[in-house]
Every structure is written in structure tokens, then in C-alpha cells.
Design a protein around this motif. Structure first.
Motif, PDB file in Angstrom:
ATOM      1  N   PHE A 110      -0.749  14.779   5.143  1.00 13.90           N
ATOM      2  CA  PHE A 110       0.598  14.940   5.668  1.00 13.90           C
ATOM      3  C   PHE A 110       1.314  13.589   5.739  1.00 13.90           C
ATOM      4  N   LEU A 111       0.610  12.584   6.210  1.00 13.82           N
ATOM      5  CA  LEU A 111       1.211  11.254   6.305  1.00 13.82           C
ATOM      6  C   LEU A 111       1.634  10.754   4.928  1.00 13.82           C
ATOM      7  N   ILE A 112       0.751  10.905   3.965  1.00 15.30           N
ATOM      8  CA  ILE A 112       1.055  10.428   2.619  1.00 15.30           C
ATOM      9  C   ILE A 112       2.252  11.170   2.041  1.00 15.30           C
ATOM     10  N   LEU A 113       2.275  12.463   2.291  1.00 17.59           N
ATOM     11  CA  LEU A 113       3.400  13.265   1.823  1.00 17.59           C
ATOM     12  C   LEU A 113       4.702  12.780   2.460  1.00 17.59           C
ATOM     13  N   SER A 114       4.654  12.496   3.734  1.00 15.72           N
ATOM     14  CA  SER A 114       5.834  11.995   4.437  1.00 15.72           C
ATOM     15  C   SER A 114       6.301  10.684   3.828  1.00 15.72           C
ATOM     16  N   ILE A 115       5.342   9.831   3.519  1.00 15.19           N
ATOM     17  CA  ILE A 115       5.672   8.535   2.919  1.00 15.19           C
ATOM     18  C   ILE A 115       6.353   8.742   1.574  1.00 15.19           C
ATOM     19  N   ILE A 116       5.740   9.585   0.756  1.00 15.04           N
ATOM     20  CA  ILE A 116       6.269   9.832  -0.584  1.00 15.04           C
ATOM     21  C   ILE A 116       7.681  10.404  -0.513  1.00 15.04           C
ATOM     22  N   ARG A 168       0.832  -1.208   0.000  1.00 15.21           N
ATOM     23  CA  ARG A 168       0.000   0.000   0.000  1.00 15.21           C
ATOM     24  C   ARG A 168       0.865   1.255   0.000  1.00 15.21           C
ATOM     25  N   LEU A 169       2.001   1.220   0.671  1.00 13.77           N
ATOM     26  CA  LEU A 169       2.904   2.373   0.601  1.00 13.77           C
ATOM     27  C   LEU A 169       3.416   2.540  -0.826  1.00 13.77           C
ATOM     28  N   ARG A 170       3.712   1.411  -1.453  1.00 11.43           N
ATOM     29  CA  ARG A 170       4.163   1.448  -2.840  1.00 11.43           C
ATOM     30  C   ARG A 170       3.115   2.075  -3.744  1.00 11.43           C
ATOM     31  N   ILE A 171       1.865   1.692  -3.533  1.00 15.34           N
ATOM     32  CA  ILE A 171       0.781   2.246  -4.351  1.00 15.34           C
ATOM     33  C   ILE A 171       0.691   3.756  -4.155  1.00 15.34           C
ATOM     34  N   LEU A 172       0.748   4.191  -2.909  1.00 14.61           N
ATOM     35  CA  LEU A 172       0.657   5.635  -2.639  1.00 14.61           C
ATOM     36  C   LEU A 172       1.789   6.379  -3.336  1.00 14.61           C
ATOM     37  N   LYS A 173       2.962   5.784  -3.266  1.00 16.82           N
ATOM     38  CA  LYS A 173       4.108   6.412  -3.929  1.00 16.82           C
ATOM     39  C   LYS A 173       3.891   6.477  -5.442  1.00 16.82           C
ATOM     40  N   LEU A 174       3.322   5.413  -6.007  1.00 15.81           N
ATOM     41  CA  LEU A 174       3.043   5.410  -7.446  1.00 15.81           C
ATOM     42  C   LEU A 174       2.040   6.494  -7.835  1.00 15.81           C
ATOM     43  N   TRP A 192     -12.987   1.495 -16.707  1.00 20.43           N
ATOM     44  CA  TRP A 192     -11.801   1.696 -15.882  1.00 20.43           C
ATOM     45  C   TRP A 192     -12.118   2.371 -14.569  1.00 20.43           C
ATOM     46  N   MET A 193     -11.355   1.999 -13.584  1.00 20.85           N
ATOM     47  CA  MET A 193     -11.482   2.630 -12.279  1.00 20.85           C
ATOM     48  C   MET A 193     -10.153   3.327 -12.012  1.00 20.85           C
ATOM     49  N   HIS A 194     -10.220   4.614 -11.829  1.00 21.00           N
ATOM     50  CA  HIS A 194      -9.014   5.400 -11.575  1.00 21.00           C
ATOM     51  C   HIS A 194      -8.911   5.696 -10.089  1.00 21.00           C
ATOM     52  N   TYR A 195      -7.701   5.579  -9.589  1.00 20.09           N
ATOM     53  CA  TYR A 195      -7.471   5.888  -8.181  1.00 20.09           C
ATOM     54  C   TYR A 195      -6.495   7.048  -8.068  1.00 20.09           C
ATOM     55  N   ARG A 196      -6.763   7.885  -7.062  1.00 22.00           N
ATOM     56  CA  ARG A 196      -5.858   9.002  -6.802  1.00 22.00           C
ATOM     57  C   ARG A 196      -5.813   9.254  -5.302  1.00 22.00           C
ATOM     58  N   ILE A 197      -4.814   9.969  -4.870  1.00 22.51           N
ATOM     59  CA  ILE A 197      -4.683  10.293  -3.453  1.00 22.51           C
ATOM     60  C   ILE A 197      -5.824  11.199  -3.020  1.00 22.51           C
ATOM     61  N   ASP A 198      -6.392  10.880  -1.886  1.00 18.52           N
ATOM     62  CA  ASP A 198      -7.463  11.700  -1.317  1.00 18.52           C
ATOM     63  C   ASP A 198      -6.833  12.728  -0.377  1.00 18.52           C
ATOM     64  N   GLY A 199      -6.860  13.981  -0.795  1.00 17.55           N
ATOM     65  CA  GLY A 199      -6.189  15.026  -0.010  1.00 17.55           C
ATOM     66  C   GLY A 199      -7.138  15.798   0.877  1.00 17.55           C
ATOM     67  N   SER A 200      -8.339  15.243   1.122  1.00 19.93           N
ATOM     68  CA  SER A 200      -9.334  16.041   1.840  1.00 19.93           C
ATOM     69  C   SER A 200      -9.098  16.112   3.346  1.00 19.93           C
ATOM     70  N   ASP A 201      -8.298  15.184   3.874  1.00 19.01           N
ATOM     71  CA  ASP A 201      -8.000  15.232   5.302  1.00 19.01           C
ATOM     72  C   ASP A 201      -6.546  15.642   5.488  1.00 19.01           C
ATOM     73  N   LEU A 202      -6.344  16.699   6.242  1.00 15.31           N
ATOM     74  CA  LEU A 202      -5.010  17.289   6.334  1.00 15.31           C
ATOM     75  C   LEU A 202      -3.997  16.332   6.954  1.00 15.31           C
ATOM     76  N   PHE A 203      -4.403  15.631   7.986  1.00 11.87           N
ATOM     77  CA  PHE A 203      -3.487  14.725   8.671  1.00 11.87           C
ATOM     78  C   PHE A 203      -3.067  13.584   7.747  1.00 11.87           C
ATOM     79  N   LYS A 204      -4.052  12.997   7.089  1.00  7.44           N
ATOM     80  CA  LYS A 204      -3.741  11.903   6.164  1.00  7.44           C
ATOM     81  C   LYS A 204      -2.856  12.387   5.033  1.00  7.44           C
TER      82      LYS A 204
END
Lengths: 129, 129
Positions: free
Chosen positions: B79-85, B16-22, B65-77
Motif C-alpha cells: 500500500f505504501l509503495i502504491l501511494s508513493i507511485i 529510493r522513492l525514485r527507484i520504487l517509482k521506476l 545480472w541482478m533484477h529487482y522488482r517490487i516485493d508485494g508480499s506484505d500488504l502494508f508495504k
DNA sequence: CTTGTATATCAACAAATCTTGATATATAAT
DNA sequence: ATTATATATCAAGATTTGTTGATATACAAG
């Protein structure tokens, strides 16, 4: 394993979040956490080891007691722990804190409690006697 | 379950971290992520569901097709995703990106690939043809 | 030195999570 | 209509993680 992954794994357990919240105001020894949870000691040792292994808590040995406290040496982890502490409502931990206080009080009064009676405990971390 | 716990659980898996990074540079469809991983499609769907369930990604349907993208609507999440990336070295994902590009290129060229050939795919998200 | 206490570790079991092949559903092309 | 594709879901098995009673270790008290 990636350090970040290790951190998230360590944080993805309710018991461990509870422990971090309990450590909010300073260090506690294992017997105090056991008392606060009202659960088996190996369980607590298991979760403390997980937290320590991820660099989220530090331990300190004093006599036969092992004290655990939040490890604030990594800024990111510190931020995460702070977020957790802020996020978990005090209400949720009310019972934990009640049992902890009860344990600390009875330790001071010298009443034998489950696993940590003052009678044979020497300089107990809670009461310092 | 506590929202924070849910978030950490979702983040405590390497896939899942890999997916977020992708997803760092924008949305991808499932078949692209599958191609990038070089793994089975149910596996990817499983992990995407976990991420979506934790509010870390959003999906968008377009044709089949189903497209997925990062959900940026929650600030804390966010931030976490950004940290991971930021934290995962690009080096680690090199192979994923190589396979992704290879897949996107071959889709454009109309070469049949594992699960998503342009031949029968109509307006493919990658090539838009 | 013997006893009791605090904690860690272990082994067996339990529970949760992940993986994978099979199948269902929806959509689009022919 | 028929066929092919993209994705989700399911069921079975595999793997990981958590729990618990038993035991080991270390320390301190008597």
C-alpha cells in the motif's frame, strides 16, 4: 521536498513513533511527554517540531503550556499514524505510560516534580487546578 | 528494530522513492537503474540493498545480472509503495525514464554504453539477445 | 517588578546515513 | 586461460540528523 518524503522522514525515528503512540488517547503538553520519556526537554521539543513540520501533529498554546495532538486533517497521514499506533505493542510503551501517570498523579497531589510542579504552575493541564 | 520503523527509514530517501517509482511497471536490472539515474553504480547498489533489507523489493539473479522488482508480499508495504507511485508526478521522473529508454534502445542497437554494452553482455535483459 | 516555570532555540558535539573511488567476486565471451 | 562485464562491498570522506547543556522568550504568580 516532496510531501511524502517529508512524511516518511518524520516517521523514521523511534522517539517520534513513541510520541505519536503516546498521543493516541488525546493531547498532551510538552512537560507530560518529557516526563513520560524521562529525558531532556530540548530533545522532546526537537522531535515535536519535526512531527509538526511534517503535518503529523498540531499544537495549541494555553497559558505557558503547549499542547500537542495528532493532526488528522490529512487522510494518508492519519492512516499512517493509525497503523503505527496499532502496530506498536502497548507493552513497548508500558514504561512511558507508567512515568506519565506517575507525573500526572504527583502533579495533582502538588508534589514538586522534575520540571512541572503544581506549586508554581497555576492551572496545570493535567490537574486543571 | 521495529519493522514499521525499518520500513519508514527505507522510504525516507529520495533516491529510493525514485527507484520504487521506476519499478512501477516491472523489474529492472541494476545497470538499467544506474542508466536511468545517470549516477554511480555503488550508489544504486547501496539504495537497492536498503530497499531489499526493508522487504520493499526482491531480487532475482540471472546470469551476471541482478533484477529487482517490487516485493508485494506484505500488504502494508504494498500500500505504501502504491501511494508513493501514485503520489510522485510522472513529470518528476521524466528524465529518469528518458535515460532508461535511451539506454535500453542503445543496448538493443549494440552501441556500447557506459557499463552495459551488448557487445560483451550476452543475453542482455533489456534486448534479450 | 521580580521570580519561577514551560517551552523553544542555539551551538557544539555525537552518531547515523550517504557518496564515491577502489577493489573483490561471479559469470560469460573469446 | 584470459579478458570483459555486472554487481557487491569496502573504506574514507561528506552530509544529515540527533543530543545536550546553555540561554532566550513568554507567561503567570507573588
Amino acid at each position: 521536498m516532496n510531501e511524502m518524503l517529508k512524511t516518511f522522514k518524520a516517521l523514521s525515528d523511534e522517539n517520534r513513533l513513541r510520541i505519536l503512540k503516546l498521543l493516541e488517547h488525546g493531547e498532551l503538553c510538552v512537560c507530560e511527554i518529557v516526563a513520560a520519556f524521562g529525558t531532556g526537554q530540548p530533545k522532546i521539543s526537537f522531535h515535536l517540531a519535526a512531527l509538526k513540520n511534517a503535518g503529523l501533529v498540531k499544537d495549541r498554546k494555553e497559558g505557558k503550556w503547549m499542547h500537542y495532538r495528532i493532526d488528522g486533517s490529512d487522510l494518508f497521514k492519519r492512516f499512517l499514524i493509525l497503523s503505527i499506533i496499532e502496530n506498536i505493542p502497548d507493552e513497548t510503551l508500558k514504561e512511558d505510560r507508567r512515568r506519565l501517570e506517575e507525573f500526572q498523579t504527583s502533579a495533582i497531589e502538588g508534589i514538586a516534580v522534575q520540571r512541572c510542579s503544581r506549586k508554581a504552575a497555576g492551572r496545570h493541564p493535567t490537574c486543571g487546578v
